[in-house]
Design an enzyme around this catalytic site. Structure first.
Site, mmCIF file in Angstrom:
data_model
loop_
_atom_site.group_PDB
_atom_site.id
_atom_site.type_symbol
_atom_site.label_atom_id
_atom_site.label_comp_id
_atom_site.label_asym_id
_atom_site.label_seq_id
_atom_site.Cartn_x
_atom_site.Cartn_y
_atom_site.Cartn_z
ATOM 1 N N GLU A 119 50.424 43.308 38.441
ATOM 2 C CA GLU A 119 49.901 41.959 38.687
ATOM 3 C C GLU A 119 51.087 41.036 38.936
ATOM 4 O O GLU A 119 51.709 40.542 38.015
ATOM 5 C CB GLU A 119 49.050 41.475 37.507
ATOM 6 C CG GLU A 119 48.313 40.185 37.847
ATOM 7 C CD GLU A 119 47.429 39.671 36.728
ATOM 8 O OE1 GLU A 119 46.692 38.704 36.969
ATOM 9 O OE2 GLU A 119 47.487 40.216 35.614
ATOM 10 N N ASP A 156 40.894 41.826 30.788
ATOM 11 C CA ASP A 156 42.134 41.078 31.019
ATOM 12 C C ASP A 156 42.782 40.747 29.673
ATOM 13 O O ASP A 156 43.412 39.698 29.503
ATOM 14 C CB ASP A 156 41.866 39.800 31.822
ATOM 15 C CG ASP A 156 43.141 39.185 32.404
ATOM 16 O OD1 ASP A 156 44.178 39.873 32.437
ATOM 17 O OD2 ASP A 156 43.103 38.004 32.804
ATOM 18 N N HIS A 197 40.275 39.052 38.944
ATOM 19 C CA HIS A 197 39.600 38.071 38.067
ATOM 20 C C HIS A 197 39.045 36.871 38.855
ATOM 21 O O HIS A 197 39.571 35.774 38.822
ATOM 22 C CB HIS A 197 40.460 37.632 36.882
ATOM 23 C CG HIS A 197 41.885 37.239 37.155
ATOM 24 N ND1 HIS A 197 42.282 36.407 38.174
ATOM 25 C CD2 HIS A 197 43.018 37.570 36.481
ATOM 26 C CE1 HIS A 197 43.577 36.235 38.131
ATOM 27 N NE2 HIS A 197 44.055 36.930 37.125
ATOM 28 N N HIS A 214 45.915 35.109 42.165
ATOM 29 C CA HIS A 214 46.800 33.958 41.978
ATOM 30 C C HIS A 214 47.174 33.367 43.333
ATOM 31 O O HIS A 214 48.323 33.371 43.749
ATOM 32 C CB HIS A 214 48.039 34.369 41.176
ATOM 33 C CG HIS A 214 47.727 34.721 39.757
ATOM 34 N ND1 HIS A 214 47.791 33.803 38.724
ATOM 35 C CD2 HIS A 214 47.310 35.883 39.193
ATOM 36 C CE1 HIS A 214 47.445 34.383 37.588
ATOM 37 N NE2 HIS A 214 47.137 35.656 37.858
#
Length: 398
Positions: free
Chosen positions: A131, A280, A218, A197
């Site tokens: 990530e 998460d 997410h 992101h």
């Protein structure tokens, strides 16, 4: 070869519940699923006592638990996280890194390999999820901004070459310079390219999907929605994920990151086969509330765990989840009114398919790994079995 017979269970398949069914297990694989009692002399019998018998939960985005984080830089952290989450029904997971330096990613690959060879009591590792660090600074969330940067072709090719056997997914902001080429390279190397992101707009997301990106990391968290630029409105990543049927999504189903109306909306639009429930989870999962650390225990960000979620020390935003897999199912069933069968599917068959392990895991079927749970109506885990071995039994289930 150990042989086990599970009786008196309500067996959860991807599409229905078999009442009072039987499961036969030979060694580490499922031998048979039956709607009737099957004579099996010599088999060890486990009485499910009328509880649910379910496929093990598969968490494809997880950072830690039990006071440990995959970024701690220790083999112990990997093993303990796997053991802790097995207590809550996770039988397979994708250890996930955070935005960090190149050296830390290479070290994480080494630790994955060494821990994987010794992981006999916890959730199985099914590949690493990187990530970052190629994110939009404006959507850093709880990721350390010191390490956020644009895709570096020499860097990511070196990392992929080094960890080709274990890296299965990489989350990137697709609007960054070089991100489209990276998506192509990831796909060419059999790695899932995920969008995360990010401040991308629809046109950028569409180009990304056309060039290898297939999953929204997410959904709703640290990503763009509808924005206005010079009077005109643009659809963001959230709307793009809804519009593009081919995109899979994952959601943090703790009931806090996404409240019930948004959980219902995602389910209504994407359907259970395109959704993976994820924890998460950071190191605070399975731990008391209070002060904690996101990322490396010595150099990570100070956070606070309260009211069932981790938040930044200044309380400006969420800093990660402390959910466990059982909580995800409870949330979807009780708060989002999702049928149990479909909630379980989003934490078993769907993530298995996304990760390319559906031939081995994700559902109760003959020939598949004997990753099996027994849980009650409140999704309290009574037994966790991984490849035919019981790794956890609750104290009230004997």
């Amino acid at each position: 070869m150990r042989k086990i017979k599970i009786i008196n269970g309500n067996i959860i398949t991807p599409y229905r519940i078999i009442t009072n069914g039987t499961v036969l297990i030979s060694g580490d694989h499922i031998e048979l699923i039956s709607e009737k009692d099957i004579a099996a002399p010599g088999y060890e019998v486990i009485d499910a006592k009328g509880y649910y018998v379910s496929p093990g939960f598969i968490d494809i985005h997880i950072h830690g638990g039990g006071g440990h984080d995959f970024m701690d830089g220790t083999e112990e952290a990997y093993l303990k996280i796997a053991e802790v989450h097995a207590m809550y029904g996770t039988t397979a997971m994708a250890p996930t890194t955070l935005t960090c330096a190149r050296e830390d990613l290479l070290k994480a690959v080494d630790l994955y390999r060494s821990a994987n060879s010794k992981n006999i009591k916890g959730a199985q590792f099914i590949g690493m999820h990187l990530e970052g660090p190629y994110f939009a600074l404006s959507q850093s969330g709880a990721q350390d901004p010191r390490y956020i940067r644009n895709p570096d072709v020499e860097e990511y090719r070196e990392i992929i070459a080094y960890g080709a056997d274990v890296i299965k997914r990489w989350s990137v902001a697709p609007e960054l310079p070089g991100a489209i080429e990276m998506g192509k390279y990831l796909r060419a190397n059999g790695i899932i390219a995920a969008i995360a992101h990010t401040d991308a707009i629809y046109e950028e997301v569409l180009e990304a999907v056309e060039n290898g990106y297939s999953l929204a990391t997410h959904l709703y968290s640290a990503m763009s929605g509808v924005t206005r630029r010079n009077t005109y409105r643009y659809a963001g990543v959230i709307e793009s994920a809804f519009l593009i049927d081919a995109m899979d999504v994952e959601i943090i189903a703790d009931g806090i990151h996404l409240p019930p109306p948004l959980l219902k909306l995602v389910y209504k639009i994407k359907g259970p086969d395109r959704i993976a429930l994820i924890t998460d989870a950071m190191r605070g999962a399975g731990m008391p509330e209070g002060e904690s650390v996101l990322g490396n225990k010595d150099t990570g960000l100070k956070v606070i765990i309260e009211n069932g979620v981790a938040i930044m020390a200044d309380r400006s935003s969420f800093a990660g989840s402390v959910a466990t897999a059982d909580r995800l199912i409870r949330t979807m069933v009780r708060m989002a009114d999702i049928p149990l069968v479909e909630a379980v599917r989003m934490l078993s068959k769907s993530p298995a398919t996304m990760m390319g392990v559906e031939s081995e895991k994700g559902s109760l079927a003959a020939g598949k790994d004997a990753d099996i749970l027994i849980f009650d109506d409140n999704i309290n885990i009574k037994i966790t079995m991984i490849k035919g071995t019981v790794v956890y039994t609750s104290t009230d289930f004997a």
